[in-house]
Design a protein around this motif. Structure first.
Motif, mmCIF file in Angstrom:
data_model
loop_
_atom_site.group_PDB
_atom_site.id
_atom_site.type_symbol
_atom_site.label_atom_id
_atom_site.label_comp_id
_atom_site.label_asym_id
_atom_site.label_seq_id
_atom_site.Cartn_x
_atom_site.Cartn_y
_atom_site.Cartn_z
ATOM 1 N N GLY A 187 -10.617 25.947 -19.458
ATOM 2 C CA GLY A 187 -11.467 26.225 -18.784
ATOM 3 C C GLY A 187 -11.992 24.724 -18.021
ATOM 4 N N VAL A 188 -12.527 25.129 -17.131
ATOM 5 C CA VAL A 188 -12.714 23.978 -15.760
ATOM 6 C C VAL A 188 -14.226 23.558 -15.584
ATOM 7 N N VAL B 213 -17.401 11.759 -8.638
ATOM 8 C CA VAL B 213 -16.739 12.611 -9.959
ATOM 9 C C VAL B 213 -16.221 12.660 -10.419
ATOM 10 N N VAL B 214 -16.430 13.635 -11.589
ATOM 11 C CA VAL B 214 -15.406 13.713 -12.900
ATOM 12 C C VAL B 214 -15.415 15.011 -13.486
ATOM 13 N N ALA B 215 -14.320 15.791 -13.344
ATOM 14 C CA ALA B 215 -13.989 16.976 -13.727
ATOM 15 C C ALA B 215 -13.249 17.503 -14.896
ATOM 16 N N ALA B 216 -12.904 18.149 -15.601
ATOM 17 C CA ALA B 216 -11.901 18.874 -16.539
ATOM 18 C C ALA B 216 -11.341 19.438 -16.822
ATOM 19 N N ALA B 217 -10.424 19.663 -17.680
ATOM 20 C CA ALA B 217 -9.914 20.850 -17.734
ATOM 21 C C ALA B 217 -9.625 21.057 -19.172
ATOM 22 N N VAL B 218 -10.161 22.138 -20.008
ATOM 23 C CA VAL B 218 -9.315 21.991 -21.367
ATOM 24 C C VAL B 218 -8.692 23.493 -21.558
ATOM 25 N N LEU C 213 -10.750 29.209 -15.834
ATOM 26 C CA LEU C 213 -12.233 29.786 -15.872
ATOM 27 C C LEU C 213 -12.378 28.676 -15.271
ATOM 28 N N VAL C 214 -13.188 29.044 -13.716
ATOM 29 C CA VAL C 214 -13.538 27.943 -13.905
ATOM 30 C C VAL C 214 -15.213 28.313 -13.641
ATOM 31 N N ASP C 215 -16.137 27.276 -14.303
ATOM 32 C CA ASP C 215 -17.710 27.078 -13.731
ATOM 33 C C ASP C 215 -17.982 26.926 -12.163
ATOM 34 N N ARG D 187 -16.239 29.081 -24.191
ATOM 35 C CA ARG D 187 -16.238 27.566 -25.456
ATOM 36 C C ARG D 187 -15.373 27.069 -24.145
ATOM 37 N N SER D 188 -14.956 27.158 -23.515
ATOM 38 C CA SER D 188 -13.010 26.455 -22.784
ATOM 39 C C SER D 188 -13.973 25.897 -22.183
#
Length: 218
Positions: free
Chosen positions: A18-19, A31-36, A109-111, A134-135
């Protein structure tokens, strides 16, 4: 209140990442992104859209995620934001976050409603994904906490702007400081509000340099 779950995620191959990102609206900072990638049998309770959680809850869940999830973080700098605009900087940060996982997830999956410009078909954008998946919600927490910590560090280097509390967002305090203190290297000069406040600051300096009642005679 209904929280994000794995319902949508079960439709796609595993392992799934999930991103999400944090920091599109602020006047300063990256700007900060995360992938979990979550283990569906072992994950922290209480995961939700980061905007719905208080600081203590975000920090606690972030700490637990670091122990049980695969996490990648991607950052797009202020210079990149000003060069390619905030939308594409957001996309770049998300792409970097997936790359930072250190392995290739089976699906992403990207928001949001757009995908980064990567050459992959195993990805899908989910509008309001941080409230559904959830991810993605976990990624929103990681991105938010990571960026907040970055801005807290920067607040010590550039005091007076209130970044320790406003994290670079355009609060009244921050906007006044831009006029009175000027622009730092971390301010996004491509943002209209930054340019407007800088212009107001220059006008303020001119007024201070011209004492009231001063007249000239020929």
């Amino acid at each position: 209140m209904k929280r994000p779950c794995f319902k949508i995620e079960r439709e796609f191959a595993q392992p799934l990442a999930g991103v999400d990102e944090a920091g599109c609206a602020p006047l300063a900072g990256p700007v900060v992104a995360a992938a979990v990638v979550l283990d569906r049998d072992h994950f922290p309770r209480g995961i939700d859209d980061s905007k719905k959680l208080d600081l203590a809850s975000r920090e606690a869940i972030f700490g637990r995620l670091q122990k049980v999830a695969r996490i990648g973080v991607g950052i797009a700098s202020v210079e990149e934001i000003d060069s390619i605009n905030i939308f594409w900087a957001r996309m770049l940060a998300m792409q970097r976050a997936v790359e930072a996982l250190g392995f290739e997830p089976a699906f992403v999956l990207v928001d949001g409603n757009r995908l980064p410009g990567w050459e992959r078909t195993d990805a899908k954008a989910i509008v309001a994904g941080d409230t559904k998946c959830r991810s993605i919600a976990a990624a929103s927490i990681v991105a938010k906490v990571t960026r907040d910590r970055i801005m807290l560090d920067h607040s010590r280097t550039y005091p007076g702007y209130g970044w320790e509390t406003n994290r670079g967002y355009p609060t009244p305090h921050h906007c006044r400081a831009l006029i009175e203190l000027g622009c730092t290297p971390l301010h996004r000069r491509s943002f209209n509000l930054v340019r407007e406040r800088l212009a107001m600051g220059r006008q303020h300096e001119m007024e201070l340099a011209s004492p009231l009642g001063h007249t000239t005679t020929g």
